[in-house]
Design an enzyme around this catalytic site. Structure first.
Site, PDB file in Angstrom:
ATOM      1  N   THR A  16       1.973  -2.453   2.733  1.00  0.00           N
ATOM      2  CA  THR A  16       1.635  -3.875   2.721  1.00  0.00           C
ATOM      3  C   THR A  16       0.415  -4.196   3.589  1.00  0.00           C
ATOM      4  O   THR A  16       0.015  -3.411   4.446  1.00  0.00           O
ATOM      5  CB  THR A  16       2.829  -4.712   3.219  1.00  0.00           C
ATOM      6  OG1 THR A  16       3.112  -4.373   4.574  1.00  0.00           O
ATOM      7  CG2 THR A  16       4.057  -4.481   2.358  1.00  0.00           C
ATOM      8  N   ASP A  17      -0.102  -5.385   3.345  1.00  0.00           N
ATOM      9  CA  ASP A  17      -1.180  -5.891   4.194  1.00  0.00           C
ATOM     10  C   ASP A  17      -0.563  -6.692   5.341  1.00  0.00           C
ATOM     11  O   ASP A  17       0.656  -6.709   5.508  1.00  0.00           O
ATOM     12  CB  ASP A  17      -2.175  -6.723   3.370  1.00  0.00           C
ATOM     13  CG  ASP A  17      -1.547  -7.944   2.713  1.00  0.00           C
ATOM     14  OD1 ASP A  17      -0.432  -8.366   3.114  1.00  0.00           O
ATOM     15  OD2 ASP A  17      -2.164  -8.488   1.779  1.00  0.00           O
ATOM     16  N   ALA A  18      -1.371  -7.364   6.097  1.00  0.00           N
ATOM     17  CA  ALA A  18      -0.884  -8.098   7.269  1.00  0.00           C
ATOM     18  C   ALA A  18       0.088  -9.214   6.906  1.00  0.00           C
ATOM     19  O   ALA A  18       0.910  -9.618   7.721  1.00  0.00           O
ATOM     20  CB  ALA A  18      -2.068  -8.678   8.048  1.00  0.00           C
TER      21      ALA A  18
END
Length: 138
Positions: A16-18
């Protein structure tokens, strides 16, 4: 193998991203793993095929339609369908869906080419044609 091939995937933090949403390039990884396992389930090991038959698959074209995000901890499935068989290429559609749901989050439309060790086009080996012929629509 006339039924679509289903490969389970769990979304981990590293995917995932942030914001906790699956990073777009990771869908390509999920799809690649699903294609590898599709072949393996049909008795085809890619390393052995490359070494013994001087044949490998490469993605020639991939169109990705991102429809909805997957998020951290989602249980997903990559559904692989062979939609066409040519002399030296396969056509496939892969959908990433949440387990238990039917609407795809991501749809990949692919042309997967066969090449030899020099990167030149190569006809699909008969055992691949037999495997995917059973999976391709009539």
């Amino acid at each position: 193998m006339s039924e679509p091939f289903r490969f389970p995937v769990r979304v981990y933090y590293e995917d995932t991203d942030a914001g906790g949403v699956v990073y777009h390039a990771n869908y390509l990884r999920y799809a690649e793993r699903a294609r590898t396992e599709f072949l393996r389930a049909g008795g085809v090991e890619q390393r052995e095929m490359r070494e013994a038959e001087d044949f490998a698959f490469v993605v020639r074209r991939c169109t990705v339609d991102y429809r909805a995000p997957a998020v951290l901890d989602d249980a997903l499935e990559v559904v692989t369908r062979i939609t066409g068989v040519r002399g030296a290429a396969l056509e496939a559609v892969q959908e990433v869906i949440r387990q238990g749901e039917t609407e795809p989050l991501v749809v990949l439309d692919l042309v997967i080419a066969g090449v030899n060790g020099r990167g030149r086009p190569a006809r699909l080996p008969q055992r691949i044609r037999d495997l995917v012929g059973a999976a391709a629509p009539a």
